[in-house]
Structures are given as structure tokens and as C-alpha cells.
Motif scaffolding. Structure first.
Motif, mmCIF file in Angstrom:
data_model
loop_
_atom_site.group_PDB
_atom_site.id
_atom_site.type_symbol
_atom_site.label_atom_id
_atom_site.label_comp_id
_atom_site.label_asym_id
_atom_site.label_seq_id
_atom_site.Cartn_x
_atom_site.Cartn_y
_atom_site.Cartn_z
ATOM 1 N N PRO A 106 -3.895 14.181 -2.238
ATOM 2 C CA PRO A 106 -2.795 14.252 -1.258
ATOM 3 C C PRO A 106 -2.613 12.919 -0.535
ATOM 4 N N SER A 107 -1.376 12.432 -0.494
ATOM 5 C CA SER A 107 -1.098 11.172 0.185
ATOM 6 C C SER A 107 0.395 11.027 0.373
ATOM 7 N N CYS A 108 0.793 10.426 1.488
ATOM 8 C CA CYS A 108 2.194 10.067 1.686
ATOM 9 C C CYS A 108 2.281 8.582 2.033
ATOM 10 N N CYS A 109 1.344 7.802 1.506
ATOM 11 C CA CYS A 109 1.302 6.370 1.768
ATOM 12 C C CYS A 109 2.491 5.688 1.096
ATOM 13 N N PRO A 110 3.158 4.743 1.798
ATOM 14 C CA PRO A 110 4.273 4.036 1.152
ATOM 15 C C PRO A 110 3.817 3.180 -0.022
ATOM 16 N N SER A 111 2.641 2.565 0.082
ATOM 17 C CA SER A 111 2.142 1.773 -1.032
ATOM 18 C C SER A 111 0.768 1.205 -0.695
ATOM 19 N N PHE A 112 -0.194 1.375 -1.624
ATOM 20 C CA PHE A 112 -1.460 0.668 -1.536
ATOM 21 C C PHE A 112 -1.325 -0.613 -2.358
#
Length: 750
Positions: A106-112
């Protein structure tokens, strides 16, 4: 506190490939001055330039390194004894990720985009002398490549009626433990200093992660409503879909200092840099490079000798300074010539003639598999109505009843903000991952609808005859509808079973994954009806450009590269090593070529490097570009067409016949077909099964659909698995590949 997203701040991405994000390479070359040696260092800036590819950078680095070592270092008479050693290291790992999320986490990160970690490395090695200057080294080691990936997201949030800047920190703490084989070449600069160049194939025997999203500003008041804390999306465990093997290239510098009188016991400090060439997760781009500072102890197996060898310095011939010159001519192939200057020498053949290298490159268009000459690239925008079906299955992880994180779930207070308008211009799979919210919203608005939720399992291994697991999966989906969307309990019917009524192939792993699901069926069609969106479609003609290239005479090559650019900006690079391929294809529809003011042409050229390191480059050729935007068509009242795309999914595994669920879509397609319409039907399959069988199956699906439409002129084409619409790693992607696409073109006038 209620957090409402007002606008997302876009993250600026580096134009450099992930291998080269921020770094200079520093190489030292040292030898004892009292013995006539030399010392110094040089910086390699090659990978800071955008037009330098990864492989070219590696070659340039190693070539320059060895060039300096071989040219500037005198050769010393050294002790050529076999050596056995052990070492321990402190490691700085630099991670180069390029992804938003890993499927299953689960993640809603814009970008790693970056990460760093510190860990250790230990191993043993054996070095066997080949000559007085070179030794072959082989060893094994344990290497832990951990790292903390982090990204900060800034959003405007609503705090007590005021809009303030909020910050959210996304972290992914990962550990990859590897065991590797080290094979390389040791160059002895003196009796003290060595340089190492080698490769490390590794086995990734374990991987772990811990991820979360945390509110960092405001730190004193911010909480998420779904967790009641400043943290959400917290999870940990094994990373899904990890790679099993890794491959690194390593260059290093080391020294040896005697610890006893006869110099058989040595202390070996060293410094090395390894570049990871492979990803560590199958579904995303994630590479790791490392800087290693080590200390080791080695034993030399020295034979007894009476007289030491004398030290002699090799004399080096003066190096010829070379200049590569590209000569313009009137021929269309852009011939190129190499000339050599310095000490009155020219590159010549054995007969005394100057070597002239001629190279050429040309392009042709490919439309429907056939080559066609073309004078320009045409980029045109069309209005498009898309029918995106909703796959009525929710898939679960093995032996789990928790809804996977890739399915979008919202908190109860945000349901009023959910809208189908958000689905416009979204890819089909992104729309599918909103299915729980789409169905929940429709159920709430249609209280007379009855939804049957059937939980299933794979009936294999830990899920064998596990009806309780099937029931828990169905309850998890039902609870979301009831608790989040306020769907009435009397609207929900829950059932459970082992295998689905129409299971996928149980003899394959893909089939097992597809059978771990919850099925949704409703007595009201509009609850599960497809999404209808109006999008802007872009069509590029020709869709494929094929480049043909050749060189005369046929000299051995080290590398080749075809570059396509616009005003110095690289659009595409094709490259390789050894032989030059006869042709290279560029699929323009698979590229995100921007429609921007001033994009009126692109240029391309060929660059080759021979085995001696000489580089040749053809003169650039141009391809004009014509753009037809919707705005221009409307302003100039140009003739146009509307392209409607309809998908029929829900083809069961190994099935081509239409079922009653397809009838509403067939009726909708008929309503959009005019007398002057052009209709094309493309048939697809997933990756399961044999390629030829899948091609025939896709042909049957296309022809069955054409028969149902009852239109006089329909073109059908079987694609099979030769072009997968979606990555088939996930079960839902395989289902969405079992489809036919109906394309209806209707002329319109502005």
C-alpha cells in the motif's frame, strides 16, 4: 482533523537516467615516487552528460582507467605469489528507484527517486598471478544492500477552515541480503598498490521491507481519519515479486602493507565502487550501486628465492593524437571519414591507402506491418468516447482475506468528494482499481439493487478446501460497502465456495492467483456497467519508423548508437555492442512524444565506435512533423472524425463465445455505428498457453463479435499474446487482456 487534498504539487524529475543521478567518479593512480613511479588522480564527468548512455559511460570509464594505468605507470618487478585473503567492509548503498508504488505494498507516494543505506560486506578471495603485472581473482562474499527510500509530498490541507501547507513523508525501508561470486582482474601498480576490475553475479536470498506514510507538518495536530494517528499505509514483510539474481560491475583500489618480516602476512585496506546493472524487483525499476571501504588480511604463498629480480621500466612509444572529422557531401547517406594527425602519421591500409569509413542510415514507415515511404510524421488529435468495462472480481493474496492495497479505498468522510469525472483520461487499470468506490457509490444511489458477493479460493496448498477463507474475503468486501458507503445490509448477499464456478487453469501458478478472488454479481445492470468516458486520443502516422543502417567496409565494432532528438533534447536512443543490426524499429505510439508549439521536425543520426576506440558519426537527417490538434481543427473548420473504442472483457479463460453480459455493450456499439462508419475489431489474449493457440483464440473472439454486430463492413485482426495490453504479472491484468477492442470511426464536421 480532516485533511482535504486541494492540489498536488508536481515533482520535478531529473532528466538523467536513474544510473547517473548525481555523482562524480574519482579514480586515484598512485605508485611510490622513490621507485620512479607516478601519482595523481582524474575525475570522470562522462555520466553527467545527458547524451551519454549507461553502457557507453561504463566503457569510457574503464577505458580511461586502464589507459592511464598502462601509459603512465612504469612496470615494476613484483612478487608474483598466490594470495588468499579475507575482508570486512563498511558499505554506503545508493539506491536509484523510479516508481510510485510496488504492487502489493500500500502506498500513495507520488514517486520514489532516491535512497541511501549503510551496511556491511564480508568475504574471502584467492588471487592467482598470470603475469608480473596481472592476477586473476575469484572469491565469494555476503553483501547486504539495505536502504531507506523517502519522498516528501506537499499538499494544501484544510485545517479548521483555513488552508495551510501540509507535508507528508513516504518511506520504504528495504533490506536485500545477497551472496555473490566475485571474478576480476587485479592490476599491480607497484609492490604496494593495486587496482581491481571485476564482475559480481549475486543471489538475493532474502528481502524485507517496512513502509509507511507520515504527516510531518503540522507535526503537533495532523492525524489521518482512517487510522487516528499521524501514520497510515504502514506495512512490512517480504517484498512482492523480488528478483532472484543481481549483477554488478566493480572497480576498486587497494594497498598491501606487510605485518611480518617476510611479508607473507599482509594488511589490505581498499576502496571500491560497484554499479548495479539489474533491478531488484521484477515489477519496478530499482537499481543499487555501492561504495565500499574495506579492511582485510591476506596470506601470500611465497616460494623461496635466492636473488631478487631487478626492477626495470618499460619504455612507452609516443602516442598518436587522433582527430575524428565528419565530412559533408552531397550523398543522402552522409559518408564519414577518419583522419589521423600527429608525428606525420595517417591511418593507412597495408598498401598505403588512407582508411575511409562510409556509413549510412535511412528510415521508412511501417503501417499495418508493411513498409511505406513517408515524407513526414503526422500527429493528430481526435475526440474519443471510450467504454471501459469493470472486471467484477477482486483478487487476494495467497491465504489472505485482506483487500490488497492496490484497490483504492477511501474513508467514510470522503465519499461525498468521489466522482466518476475523475475517471476521464485515466488508464483502464487505474479505473478498475477504483471499482470498490464505483460500485459502492452506485449501490448507495440504487437502494433496490441486490449485490451478490461470492468468496472463492484456489483450493490448493494452504487454501485447500478453506471455505472459511473464502467467506472472510467476501465479508471484507461487504464490510467496505456497508461501513464506508452506508450500503444497506439487506442489499448484500454473501456466499462462499472453493473454486469459482468458472475457474482458471489450476495447473498453472497464474491460474491459482486468478482463482483467489471475490466475485460481484448484481440484478441491476447499471451497478456493474462499464464506464463511459470522453477522452482526447492521439494518432501518429506512421506508427512505426524502421531505421536501416550499414557501414563500409565491414569493420569490427565495439558499440553502435542511433539517436533521435529535437533541438538538442533526446527523444529516443537505440544502442548496442558488437555488430550493427540491419534494422531498428521505433514504435511512436508507445512513446510520449509531446505536442508542443515549435515541434516541427526531429533529427536522427548513427554513431559507431570501432574496437580501437575510434568514434565515427553520420551527419544528422531530419524528419518533418505535422501536428493537427483539436483546437486547430475547430478554428480552421477542418474535416475530422470521432474515434470510439469499446472493450468486451469478461471472456472466461479459454473462451471466445459471447455471453448475456456482453449484450448491452453490443447494443451500445450498434447505436454508435453509422452508414459511413469504419469498424475494426482487434482480438487479444493473455500470456497463458501456447502463442499459436492464443492467436487462433483471439481470431475467434474478434470474428464472434463481428457476427454479433451485424454490420456489412467490418475488419477483424487477431493479435493474440504478441501484443499484451497490460503487464501480465497481476491476475486482473491478464483478465483485461482477454478482450476484443472495437474501434468505430465516424466522420464529423466542425
Amino acid at each position: 482533523m480532516t485533511i482535504q487534498i486541494d492540489a498536488k504539487l508536481k515533482q520535478r524529475k531529473s532528466p538523467l537516467p536513474p544510473f547517473f543521478k548525481g555523482g562524480l567518479e574519482l579514480f586515484f593512480f598512485l605508485s611510490p615516487f622513490e621507485k620512479g613511479g607516478q601519482g595523481g588522480f582524474f575525475l570522470n564527468f562522462s555520466h553527467l552528460f545527458y547524451n551519454t548512455s549507461f553502457l557507453s559511460t561504463i566503457r569510457l570509464t574503464f577505458f580511461l582507467t586502464f589507459f592511464l594505468f598502462f601509459i603512465y605507470f612504469p612496470s615494476f618487478s613484483q612478487d608474483n605469489s598466490p594470495q588468499l585473503g579475507v575482508f570486512g567492509s563498511f558499505v554506503l548503498n545508493r539506491h536509484f528507484p523510479d516508481f510510485r508504488e510496488i504492487p502489493g505494498i500500500p502506498s500513495c507516494c507520488p514517486s520514489f527517486e532516491s535512497g541511501i543505506g549503510f551496511n556491511g560486506r564480508a568475504g574471502l578471495y584467492y588471487a592467482y598471478p598470470l603475469t608480473k603485472s596481472f592476477s586473476l581473482s575469484a572469491g565469494i562474499d555476503y553483501f547486504s544492500k539495505n536502504g531507506l527510500l523517502s519522498a516528501t509530498e506537499s499538499e494544501l490541507i484544510n485545517l479548521s477552515g483555513a488552508r495551510i501547507n501540509g507535508k507528508f513523508e513516504h518511506t520504504l525501508d528495504a533490506v536485500f541480503n545477497t551472496a555473490g561470486l566475485n571474478i576480476g582482474l587485479i592490476t599491480k601498480l607497484s609492490n604496494t598498490y593495486n587496482v581491481y576490475l571485476g564482475a559480481r553475479p549475486g543471489y538475493i536470498f532474502s528481502n524485507k521491507y517496512e513502509a509507511q506514510e507520515k504527516i510531518t507538518e503540522p507535526a503537533d495536530r495532523g492525524i489521518f481519519l482512517d487510522t487516528g494517528t499521524p501514520v497510515r499505509n504502514h506495512s512490512k514483510g517480504n517484498i512482492p515479486n523480488p528478483e532472484l539474481f543481481s549483477f554488478d560491475i566493480e572497480v576498486g583500489f587497494s594497498a598491501g602493507f606487510p605485518l611480518n618480516g617476510d611479508s607473507t602476512l599482509m594488511l589490505n585496506p581498499g576502496l571500491s565502487y560497484s554499479i548495479g546493472l539489474t533491478d531488484y524487483v521484477k515489477t519496478v525499476s530499482w537499481k543499487i550501486s555501492s561504495v565500499t571501504a574495506s579492511i582485510g588480511i591476506s596470506w601470500l604463498f611465497k616460494p623461496k628465492t635466492e636473488l631478487p629480480n631487478e626492477i626495470e621500466n618499460e619504455k612507452k612509444e609516443p602516442q598518436v593524437q587522433q582527430e575524428i572529422i565528419s565530412l559533408k557531401n552531397n550523398k543522402s547517406d552522409g559518408n564519414i571519414t577518419q583522419k589521423t594527425k600527429g608525428n606525420e602519421k595517417n591511418d593507412t591500409t597495408t598498401s598505403g591507402e588512407k582508411i575511409i569509413i562510409k556509413a549510412g542510415i535511412k528510415s521508412v514507415g511501417v503501417i499495418d506491418g508493411e513498409e511505406q515511404p513517408f515524407s513526414r510524421i503526422r500527429i493528430e488529435e481526435f475526440l474519443s468516447k471510450n467504454i471501459k468495462p469493470l472486471l467484477n472480481y477482486i483478487f487476494f493474496d495467497n491465504n489472505s482475506a485482506e483487500i490488497p492495497g492496490r484497490y483504492k479505498q477511501i474513508i467514510k468522510g470522503d465519499t461525498a468528494n468521489f466522482s466518476l469525472k475523475k475517471m476521464h483520461n485515466l488508464p483502464t487499470l487505474d479505473c478498475y482499481y477504483e471499482m470498490l468506490n464505483i460500485v459502492g457509490m452506485r449501490l448507495k444511489a440504487t437502494p433496490e439493487a441486490k449485490l451478490k458477493i461470492t468468496g472463492c479460493n484456489s483450493d490448493e496448498n494452504t487454501e485447500k478446501n478453506n471455505i472459511a477463507l473464502s467467506l472472510a474475503r467476501a465479508n471484507a468486501v461487504a464490510d467496505y460497502f456497508i461501513k464506508t458507503w452506508n450500503v444497506k445490509t439487506e442489499q448484500i448477499i454473501i456466499e462462499s465456495r472453493n473454486l469459482p464456478a468458472k475457474p482458471s487453469n489450476t495447473s498453472e501458478q497464474d491460474g491459482e492467483e486468478e482463482n483467489r478472488r471475490v466475485e460481484l454479481d448484481c440484478d441491476v445492470y447499471k451497478i456493474l456497467e462499464p464506464l463511459t468516458t470522453t477522452d482526447t486520443l492521439r494518432e501518429i502516422t506512421p506508427p512505426i519508423i524502421r531505421f536501416y543502417s550499414e557501414i563500409q567496409p565491414k569493420i569490427p565494432l565495439r558499440t553502435w548508437k542511433i539517436t533521435i532528438l529535437h533541438l538538442g533534447r533526446f527523444l529516443k536512443i537505440f544502442e548496442g555492442k558488437d555488430s550493427l543490426p540491419d534494422r531498428v524499429e521505433w514504435n511512436l505510439n508507445g512513446e510520449n512524444i509531446p505536442i508542443v508549439l515549435g515541434l516541427d521536425s526531429i533529427a536522427y543520426n548513427l554513431e559507431i565506435t570501432d574496437t580501437l576506440g575510434n568514434t565515427y558519426q553520420t551527419l544528422p537527417k531530419t524528419l518533418p512533423i505535422q501536428q493537427q490538434t483539436l483546437i486547430r481543427k475547430i478554428e480552421e473548420h477542418l474535416s475530422d472524425k470521432k474515434i470510439n473504442r469499446f472493450s468486451l472483457i469478461l471472456f472466461d479463460f479459454d473462451e471466445y463465445r459471447l455471453n448475456p453480459q456482453h449484450s448491452p455493450i453490443i447494443d451500445l456499439v450498434r447505436e454508435n455505428i453509422q452508414a459511413n462508419s469504419k469498424v475494426k475489431i482487434l482480438g487479444y489474449t493473455d500470456r497463458m498457453g501456447e502463442a499459436l493457440y492464443n492467436l487462433l483464440l483471439s481470431d475467434k473472439r474478434a470474428k464472434e463479435t463481428a457476427t454479433a454486430l451485424q454490420f456489412k463492413s467490418i475488419k477483424t485482426k487477431a493479435i493474440g499474446e504478441s501484443l499484451l495490453l497490460y503487464d501480465n504479472i497481476l491476475p486482473e491484468a491478464r483478465f483485461y487482456c482477454r478482450t476484443v477492442e472495437i474501434i468505430v470511426e465516424n466522420p464529423i464536421e466542425w
